[in-house]
Design an enzyme around this catalytic site. Structure first.
Site, PDB file in Angstrom:
ATOM      1  N   GLU A 168       0.817  -1.222   0.000  1.00 46.77           N
ATOM      2  CA  GLU A 168       0.000   0.000   0.000  1.00 46.77           C
ATOM      3  C   GLU A 168       0.844   1.263   0.000  1.00 46.77           C
ATOM      4  O   GLU A 168       0.470   2.266  -0.601  1.00 46.77           O
ATOM      5  CB  GLU A 168      -0.949  -0.004   1.199  1.00 46.77           C
ATOM      6  CG  GLU A 168      -2.082  -1.018   1.099  1.00 46.77           C
ATOM      7  CD  GLU A 168      -1.658  -2.438   1.439  1.00 46.77           C
ATOM      8  OE1 GLU A 168      -0.503  -2.638   1.881  1.00 46.77           O
ATOM      9  OE2 GLU A 168      -2.483  -3.358   1.246  1.00 46.77           O
TER      10      GLU A 168
ATOM     11  N   HIS B 217     -10.936  -4.327  10.357  1.00 47.80           N
ATOM     12  CA  HIS B 217     -11.650  -4.131   9.086  1.00 47.80           C
ATOM     13  C   HIS B 217     -12.720  -3.043   9.199  1.00 47.80           C
ATOM     14  O   HIS B 217     -13.634  -2.993   8.385  1.00 47.80           O
ATOM     15  CB  HIS B 217     -12.324  -5.434   8.637  1.00 47.80           C
ATOM     16  CG  HIS B 217     -11.445  -6.288   7.753  1.00 47.80           C
ATOM     17  ND1 HIS B 217     -10.085  -6.311   7.862  1.00 47.80           N
ATOM     18  CD2 HIS B 217     -11.752  -7.141   6.744  1.00 47.80           C
ATOM     19  CE1 HIS B 217      -9.589  -7.149   6.956  1.00 47.80           C
ATOM     20  NE2 HIS B 217     -10.577  -7.658   6.263  1.00 47.80           N
TER      21      HIS B 217
ATOM     22  N   GLN C 248      -9.486  -1.808  -0.223  1.00 43.70           N
ATOM     23  CA  GLN C 248     -10.711  -2.543   0.095  1.00 43.70           C
ATOM     24  C   GLN C 248     -11.122  -2.350   1.543  1.00 43.70           C
ATOM     25  O   GLN C 248     -12.295  -2.458   1.888  1.00 43.70           O
ATOM     26  CB  GLN C 248     -10.497  -4.046  -0.157  1.00 43.70           C
ATOM     27  CG  GLN C 248     -10.035  -4.329  -1.558  1.00 43.70           C
ATOM     28  CD  GLN C 248     -10.784  -5.481  -2.186  1.00 43.70           C
ATOM     29  OE1 GLN C 248     -11.760  -5.962  -1.642  1.00 43.70           O
ATOM     30  NE2 GLN C 248     -10.336  -5.922  -3.339  1.00 43.70           N
TER      31      GLN C 248
ATOM     32  N   ASP D 176      -8.144   0.042   6.767  1.00 42.35           N
ATOM     33  CA  ASP D 176      -7.100  -0.424   7.696  1.00 42.35           C
ATOM     34  C   ASP D 176      -5.781  -0.751   6.965  1.00 42.35           C
ATOM     35  O   ASP D 176      -4.703  -0.532   7.503  1.00 42.35           O
ATOM     36  CB  ASP D 176      -7.594  -1.665   8.446  1.00 42.35           C
ATOM     37  CG  ASP D 176      -8.994  -1.457   9.012  1.00 42.35           C
ATOM     38  OD1 ASP D 176      -9.144  -1.388  10.232  1.00 42.35           O
ATOM     39  OD2 ASP D 176      -9.955  -1.339   8.210  1.00 42.35           O
TER      40      ASP D 176
END
Lengths: 325, 374
Positions: free
Chosen positions: A61, A130, A83, A86
């Protein structure tokens, strides 16, 4: 005229239209080029625009964010997708040390039209890794715009505004909003940063709602109308910048403020709004401002504990009643 | 130096370096390389002369004395359309991209006429029109350089994205994300590692199992070559081959130049009281000063005369003095509009391409909406 789209489809359409309007727009994200297309938000884009402009990315990321920054230097307008927000935390260096201060450090000579889409999970056991929103973290940073759209209309307009604007934007999407549908104009249009939406007029109390709390606030207001309580609901739509004037005007009329924020209580976005209203309207408030937030706790997985963790409609309604009684 | 593996463990065994060769380099190029290295050395010395006790700059500066070879070589290889990303020891890279000296000096003095209006300083200076960028959070700039290479590849450009960094940056996970991605995408990325052994005072051999970074990036698909980093001509040849590889679309390359900084990590002082390097080690590198090694070669081969050197020195001294005068006489910046300084509110493209919908025509009422799980 009227046409309904889901929140996810509105996001998809915004990217499609941005890519049609400008060849410089690209989309990067893990699995962005698959038919599933990140909960449908990128489905089909690769078929239209090809594998150069819609790309999968390694599970890296920080590099994905840096790639967006480096691409913007060559004139591209990248959209990157997480997605779950976090995972985006791996990219804090790229966001905090580079993206946010790029314009400042260049003395205004170089802008960063980079859009970061980050999806926040909620419910069905998403648990502590999440479900974090962290909108207040990012709104704390100078040089970054933060959008928290609630409706399909706002999602499309704000995403187009982010992609075709010149400032870096963090676009926080509530996963639980994805299947909600609403009116969405077909032609590309803009929703400006720093302009809140008045979801419901009311004269007794102002509820300033952020992101996923906005539909709940409207629902609570509808119920409370049956009790004779007239609730004004303002959906902030963007946190950085945020529409101080609309909030101040609203609270100046109702003299009562409740902020509904899907983030942690302490040092959060709600605190900033309450502080600003307190500074500017001191002495004109009928009662001290109130906040409905998440507790200062990480998110539990268990469905029983989720029921306790997320504010329910009745919590919100009771907090509003407390302000007017 | 042939192709034997270099290592900071054993490099001192070289003693006085004797391997410099002109080869088939054009004499004009060789003299230009020397002039670039000398100009950088004299500039840094002049900045050091003004740094203390005047203390008018009030800006952290990481001086690059001893590390002139790589920037001097890059200056002769970079095209104007190439992008260059530098580490915090930025001055040599700034010059390598052809950026104006007076804007650097003014920037260091925090003046309005600086390259970034005094907002960035030595370790964060950039020059957008020359495609030069720097930053102090080391591996972050390497990652951004990879992003620029990605975009150049998408645009089918023949330009190269060049990233200069120290071996300390390869401690970071971010560096290895770059190695992986550059390899798999065959990005037009040239990684230039100035391996000066120490991250501030910390020995690379305490931080990494080997000081041979080349050996570790090759499995990722990165062409990698070591070079004795104080031999300007060999550094030039090594970088030239790497540029050729990258510019012709054969994928990323890394050049690892073994070198040494003479001053403390930051500022002009000697930080030897931290006992991280030995007197012998510093002596070895000073004996093999990159500027002097090349100068000796130029005198030996008749490419440079004492008179020509004196002219060069005088030109550089005059240039440096003029830029100091400019920097010192420039005004400090006025207080900016802090919002505009950080946020570009103008939206020319969106203004042109996007319409405005009348929001009241659409139903925003979400009271029936139920948040769905997941």
């Amino acid at each position: 005229m009227s046409r309904e789209l889901s929140y996810a489809k509105a996001i998809n359409e915004a990217q499609r239209q941005a890519m049609e309007l400008s060849d410089d727009v690209i989309v990067l994200g893990q699995l962005a080029d698959t038919p599933a297309g990140i909960f449908g938000t990128t489905s089909g884009l690769v078929d239209t625009f090809g594998v150069d402009r819609v790309q999968d990315f390694p599970v890296a990321e920080n590099l994905m964010t840096a790639t967006a920054i480096g691409s913007a230097l060559v004139g591209l307008r990248p959209v990157i997708v997480h997605q779950r927000l976090d995972f985006m935390i791996y990219s804090l260096d790229a966001i905090v040390n580079w993206l946010a201060l790029w314009r400042f450090k260049s003395n205004g000579k170089s802008n960063m039209p980079v859009t970061i889409r980050a999806i926040v999970g909620r419910g069905w056991g998403q648990g502590p890794q999440h479900s974090k929103s962290l909108h207040a973290w990012f709104a704390h940073l100078p040089g970054i715009r933060v959008a928290v759209p609630t409706t399909p209309y706002d999602a499309k307009g704000l995403l187009l505004e982010s992609i075709l604007g010149e400032c870096p934007s963090i676009f926080i999407e509530g996963r639980s909003l994805f299947s909600m549908s609403g009116d969405v104009p077909e032609a590309p249009y803009r929703v400006r940063f720093g302009q809140a939406a008045l979801r419901r007029p009311g004269k007794d109390v102002t509820v300033v709602a952020i992101g996923m709390m906005a539909p709940q606030a409207v629902r609570a207001a509808t119920e409370l109308a049956k009790e004779g309580i007239d609730v004004q609901v303002i959906d902030l739509r963007t946190l950085s910048p945020w529409d101080e004037q609309t909030v101040l005007d609203g609270v100046a009329d109702t003299r009562r403020l409740l902020v509904a924020d899907p983030g942690w209580h302490s040092f959060g976005a709600a605190a900033e709004i309450v502080a600003t209203v307190s500074e500017r309207l001191h002495g004109r408030l009928a009662v001290g401002p109130a906040r409905v937030t998440l507790p200062d706790s990480h998110t539990p997985m268990s469905s029983a504990l989720e029921q306790e963790y997320y504010p329910r409609d009745e919590h919100l309604m009771q907090s509003i009643r407390d302000l007017v009684q | 130096m042939g192709h034997m593996d270099l290592s900071h463990r054993t490099i001192g065994n070289i003693g006085k370096y004797q391997a410099m060769e002109l080869g088939n380099l054009e004499s004009g190029l060789v003299v230009a390389l020397y002039r670039q290295a000398l100009r950088l050395r004299r500039t840094e010395e002049a900045l050091i002369g003004e740094y203390h006790p005047a203390d008018e700059m009030r800006c952290p500066v990481h001086f690059c004395i001893g590390q002139e070879a790589v920037p001097a070589a890059l200056s002769m290889l970079l095209e104007s359309d190439d992008y260059l990303f530098s580490h915090h020891r930025s001055h040599g890279y700034y010059f390598a991209k052809g950026c104006p000296m007076q804007e650097l000096f003014a920037e260091i003095y925090g003046k309005a006429t600086g390259a970034n209006g005094g907002k960035a300083g030595s370790q964060d200076v950039s020059h957008v029109s020359n495609r030069f960028f720097s930053g102090a959070i080391l591996a972050g700039a390497v990652s951004i350089a990879a992003g620029t290479a990605f975009a150049l590849q998408l645009k089918r450009s023949t330009s190269v994205s060049v990233s200069g960094f120290g071996e300390g940056a390869t401690d970071e996970g971010a560096f290895w994300e770059v190695a992986n991605y550059a390899g798999v995408k065959r990005l037009p990325l040239l990684l230039v590692c100035e391996n000066n052994r120490y991250a501030t005072y910390s020995d690379q051999l305490k931080r990494q199992a080997s000081d041979n970074i080349c050996a570790r990036v090759r499995p990722f698909g990165v062409r990698a070559e070591q070079v004795f980093g104080n031999d300007v001509l060999e550094v030039y040849r090594t970088l030239q081959a790497a540029f050729e590889h990258v510019r012709t679309g054969q994928g990323p390359a890394l050049v690892e130049a073994y070198t040494h900084r003479w001053n403390s990590h930051v500022g002009p002082e000697d930080d030897g009281n931290n006992h991280y390097r030995t007197r012998e080690e510093l002596d070895f590198w000073k004996t093999n000063c990159p500027v002097v090694l090349l100068e000796e070669k130029l005198f030996e081969t008749g490419l440079l005369t004492a008179a020509a050197k004196a002219r060069m020195e005088a030109e550089i001294a005059e240039e440096v003095a003029a830029h100091f005068a400019f920097a010192k006489s420039s005004p400090f910046p006025a207080r900016p509009d802090w919002h505009i300084a950080n946020n570009g509110d103008a939206t020319p493209l969106a203004d042109r391409l996007l319409g405005t919908a009348v929001e009241s025509e659409f139903n925003h009422f979400q009271a029936d909406a139920r948040l769905e799980p997941y």
